[in-house]
Design a protein around this motif. Structure first.
Motif, PDB file in Angstrom:
ATOM      1  N   PRO A 138       0.999  -1.262  -0.160  1.00 26.17           N
ATOM      2  CA  PRO A 138      -0.140  -0.142   0.132  1.00 26.17           C
ATOM      3  C   PRO A 138       0.595   0.834  -0.025  1.00 26.17           C
ATOM      4  N   GLN A 139       0.322   2.391  -0.206  1.00 27.33           N
ATOM      5  CA  GLN A 139       0.867   3.144   0.276  1.00 27.33           C
ATOM      6  C   GLN A 139       0.957   3.492   1.355  1.00 27.33           C
ATOM      7  N   ARG A 140       2.713   4.135   1.661  1.00 29.81           N
ATOM      8  CA  ARG A 140       2.665   4.670   3.383  1.00 29.81           C
ATOM      9  C   ARG A 140       1.839   6.064   3.547  1.00 29.81           C
ATOM     10  N   ARG A 141       1.770   6.309   4.770  1.00 34.40           N
ATOM     11  CA  ARG A 141       1.190   7.861   5.220  1.00 34.40           C
ATOM     12  C   ARG A 141       1.781   8.911   4.979  1.00 34.40           C
ATOM     13  N   GLY A 142       1.249   9.221   4.647  1.00 34.39           N
ATOM     14  CA  GLY A 142       1.666  10.606   4.189  1.00 34.39           C
ATOM     15  C   GLY A 142       2.728  11.074   3.210  1.00 34.39           C
ATOM     16  N   GLU A 143       2.910   8.949   2.590  1.00 32.99           N
ATOM     17  CA  GLU A 143       4.004  10.010   1.258  1.00 32.99           C
ATOM     18  C   GLU A 143       3.639   9.169   0.167  1.00 32.99           C
ATOM     19  N   ARG A 160       1.874   6.759  -7.761  1.00 30.82           N
ATOM     20  CA  ARG A 160       2.533   7.784  -6.781  1.00 30.82           C
ATOM     21  C   ARG A 160       3.959   7.001  -6.450  1.00 30.82           C
ATOM     22  N   ALA A 161       3.992   5.656  -6.092  1.00 28.91           N
ATOM     23  CA  ALA A 161       5.192   5.032  -5.397  1.00 28.91           C
ATOM     24  C   ALA A 161       6.535   5.207  -6.793  1.00 28.91           C
ATOM     25  N   PHE A 162       6.027   4.847  -8.231  1.00 29.84           N
ATOM     26  CA  PHE A 162       6.754   4.452  -9.156  1.00 29.84           C
ATOM     27  C   PHE A 162       7.605   6.272  -8.951  1.00 29.84           C
ATOM     28  N   MET A 163       6.881   7.263  -8.966  1.00 34.85           N
ATOM     29  CA  MET A 163       7.343   8.694  -9.037  1.00 34.85           C
ATOM     30  C   MET A 163       8.173   9.236  -7.079  1.00 34.85           C
TER      31      MET A 163
END
Ligand code: UDX
Length: 437
Positions: free
Chosen positions: A86-91, A270-273
Motif C-alpha cells: 500500500p501507499q505509505r501514510r503521508g508519503e 505515486r510509488a513510481f514517482m
C-alpha cells in the motif's frame, strides 16, 4: 509441483486457487485468520466473479489448503509472495513492510534449490536487495520476480490465461533454474501460446510500474480531452471512437468519466514517482503528477455537476448515488472515485443515499455517515438527483421512463458516459455527462 503462496488477498487467493487448478499442490498462507477461515470453507473473502467456483473445484481435488501457519511452506519447491504494497501514510512511496516480513519468514524456512517468486508490485531494486540477503542466509535458493497484471473482476481468467509472463531472474545457472521452474509451474498456459519474457530483476519490476503508468496516463489523457471537449462543445465519446480506430492508439482504456481508482493504479503511479526521485530520475516522471492531478480533478468536476443539477446548492438535497465500487464487478472501494464523490456530497450538506450490488459493506466501513440501501428501487425513492458513478451492468440498462416514476426530480449525472443523452432528455430528464454537449 508443491507451491506456497504467501498473502491471500485479491492477488494471492486467486493465484493459489489457480495454481491448484493447474494441477499443483498448493498451500495459501495469510496472517489474517478471517481470510483463511473463509478460504478454507470455500468462501471467497471478497467479490470476484468465478472465484467461489474455482475455490470449490480446486479444494475438491485435495490439492489446495489454506493456513495461518507459515511453517506449512516447508517442503514446497516454489514460494510465491503475493502480499500488498500500500501507499505509505503521508508519503507517495510504497510501504514495503509486508513484503519484507513475508521474505524474512520465508528465509527462515526455505532450503537450497527452492525458488522464491515475488509477485507483489514493488519499487525497482527490491528484488536484488532481497536476493543479496537470501544469498547470505540460504545459499542455493533463488529469487525471481514475476509481476502480476491481473485486473479485479477478471482475476481468474487473467491468472489462468494471462497475455504474457515476465520473469525477472539473476544471471547464470541460478537464473536458468528459476526460469525453468516457472516454465514448469505455468506449463499449461505456455503450451497454449502465452508469451514469456525472461529478463533481469530491475526490468521485470519496471515492466509492472510502466504498464500501470501507461494505463493511468491513457485514462487521464482522455479525461483531459473531456475537459477540452466541454469547453469547446465537442463530444469526447465520439472523439475516443475516432482516435481509437488508429491501431497505434487503440480504443481500450479511453473511457472518459470519473477517472481511475482502486488498490493499484493511484498508489502505483505515486510509488513510481517516489522511487524515480530516489534514483535521481524524478524529472522523467513529473508528467505522472499531472496524470494524478487530472484524475483527481474528475471527482471535483462531478461534485460540481451535481451542484449544478441541484440548482446551485447541495444543502439538504436528496441525492442517490448508483455504485460505490472503484469499478464494476468488484466490491473493492480502495481509493474509489465513486465513494469519494458520495462522501464529498454528504460533507457539502447533501442527503446522500448510496447503493451498489456488492460494495456496500466495504463502503460502510470506510464512510459510515452515508445512508446505505442495498435495494436500488428503495434507494431511488424521492431522489432529487441521481448520480451514476460506477457502471455496473444493471445500472447501464436502466430505462429513463421507468426510473422517472421513482424519483421526485428528474436530474441525472452520468459520470461514466454510459447512457444515450437523447433518450434521457426525451424522457424529460435534465441529463449531464462528462465531456459531452
Ligand atoms: C489495474 C491494471 O489494469 C492491472 O493490469 C494491474 O495488475 C492492477 O491495476 P484494476 O485495478 O483491477 O487493474 O483496474 P482497471 O480495470 O485497470 O481499472 C482501473 C480504474 O480505471 C477503474 O477505476 C476504472 O473505472 C478506471 N477506468 C478504466 C477508466 O476510468 N476509464 C477506462 O477507460 C478504463
Amino acid at each position: 509441483m508443491r507451491i506456497s503462496v504467501t498473502g491471500c488477498g485479491y492477488l494471492g487467493a486467486v493465484h493459489a486457487a489457480s495454481m491448484a487448478k493447474l494441477g499443483h499442490d498448493v498451500v495459501g498462507i495469510d496472517v489474517n485468520p478471517r481470510i483463511i477461515d473463509n478460504l478454507t470453507a470455500g468462501r471467497a473473502p471478497f467479490y470476484e466473479p468465478g472465484l467461489p467456483e474455482l475455490l470449490s473445484e480446486s479444494q475438491a481435488t485435495g490439492r489446495l489448503k489454506f493456513s495461518t501457519d507459515m511453517s506449512e511452506v516447508v517442503g514446497c519447491q516454489v514460494h510465491f509472495v503475493c502480499v500488498g504494497t500500500p501507499q505509505r501514510r503521508g508519503e507517495n512511496a510504497a510501504d514495503l513492510r509486508y513484503v519484507n516480513e513475508a521474505f524474512q519468514s520465508l528465509f527462515d524456512r526455505v532450503g537450497p534449490g527452492e525458488i522464491l517468486v515475488g509477485k507483489s508490485t514493488v519499487p525497482v531494486g527490491t528484488a536484488s536487495r532481497m536476493a543479496e540477503e537470501l544469498a547470505l542466509r540460504v545459499p542455493g535458493a533463488v529469487i525471481a520476480w514475476n509481476p502480476e497484471f491481473l485486473r479485479e473482476g477478471h482475476a481468474v481468467a487473467d491468472t489462468l490465461t494471462p497475455d504474457r509472463f515476465v520473469y525477472g531472474v539473476p544471471a547464470g545457472d541460478a537464473g536458468q533454474l528459476a526460469a525453468n521452474t516457472l516454465d514448469e509451474v505455468y506449463a499449461a498456459a505456455l503450451e497454449s501460446g502465452t508469451r514469456r519474457l525472461v529478463t533481469d530483476y530491475a526490468t521485470a519490476e519496471l515492466v509492472k510500474s510502466a504498464a500501470n503508468s501507461f494505463l493511468a496516463t491513457k485514462i487521464s489523457f482522455i479525461n483531459a480531452m473531456a475537459e477540452v471537449c466541454e469547453a469547446a462543445g465537442a463530444d469526447v465519446t465520439e472523439l475516443a471512437e475516432a482516435i481509437g480506430m488508429d491501431e497505434r492508439i487503440g480504443r481500450k482504456f479511453l473511457n472518459a468519466g470519473l477517472g481511475f481508482g482502486g488498490g493499484c493504479l493511484p498508489k502505483d503511479i505515486r510509488a513510481f514517482m517516489a522511487r524515480a526521485g530516489e534514483l535521481g530520475a524524478d524529472q522523467a516522471l513529473t508528467f505522472l503528477r499531472e496524470v494524478d492531478a487530472i484524475n483527481m480533478r474528475r471527482r471535483s468536476r462531478v461534485v460540481e455537476m451535481a451542484r449544478e443539477v441541484c440548482g446551485g446548492s447541495l444543502i439538504g438535497r436528496r441525492i442517490t448515488v448508483l455504485g460505490t465500487a472503484f469499478k464494476p464487478d468488484s466490491d473493492d472501494v480502495r481509493d474509489s472515485p465513486a465513494l469519494n464523490v458520495a462522501a464529498q456530497l454528504q460533507l457539502l450538506g447533501a442527503d446522500v443515499t448510496v447503493t451498489d450490488p456488492q460494495a456496500l459493506p466495504n463502503s460502510a466501513l470506510r464512510f459510515p455517515e452515508l445512508a446505505y440501501e442495498p435495494d436500488m428501487d428503495e434507494a431511488l425513492k424521492n431522489a432529487q438527483a441521481v448520480l451514476l458513478l460506477t457502471e455496473w451492468r444493471q445500472y447501464r440498462e436502466l430505462d429513463p421512463y421507468a426510473l422517472a416514476a421513482r424519483v421526485s426530480e428528474k436530474n441525472m449525472v452520468d459520470a461514466r458516459n454510459v447512457f444515450d443523452p437523447a433518450k434521457w432528455r426525451a424522457a424529460g430528464w435534465t441529463y449531464r455527462s462528462v465531456g459531452r454537449p
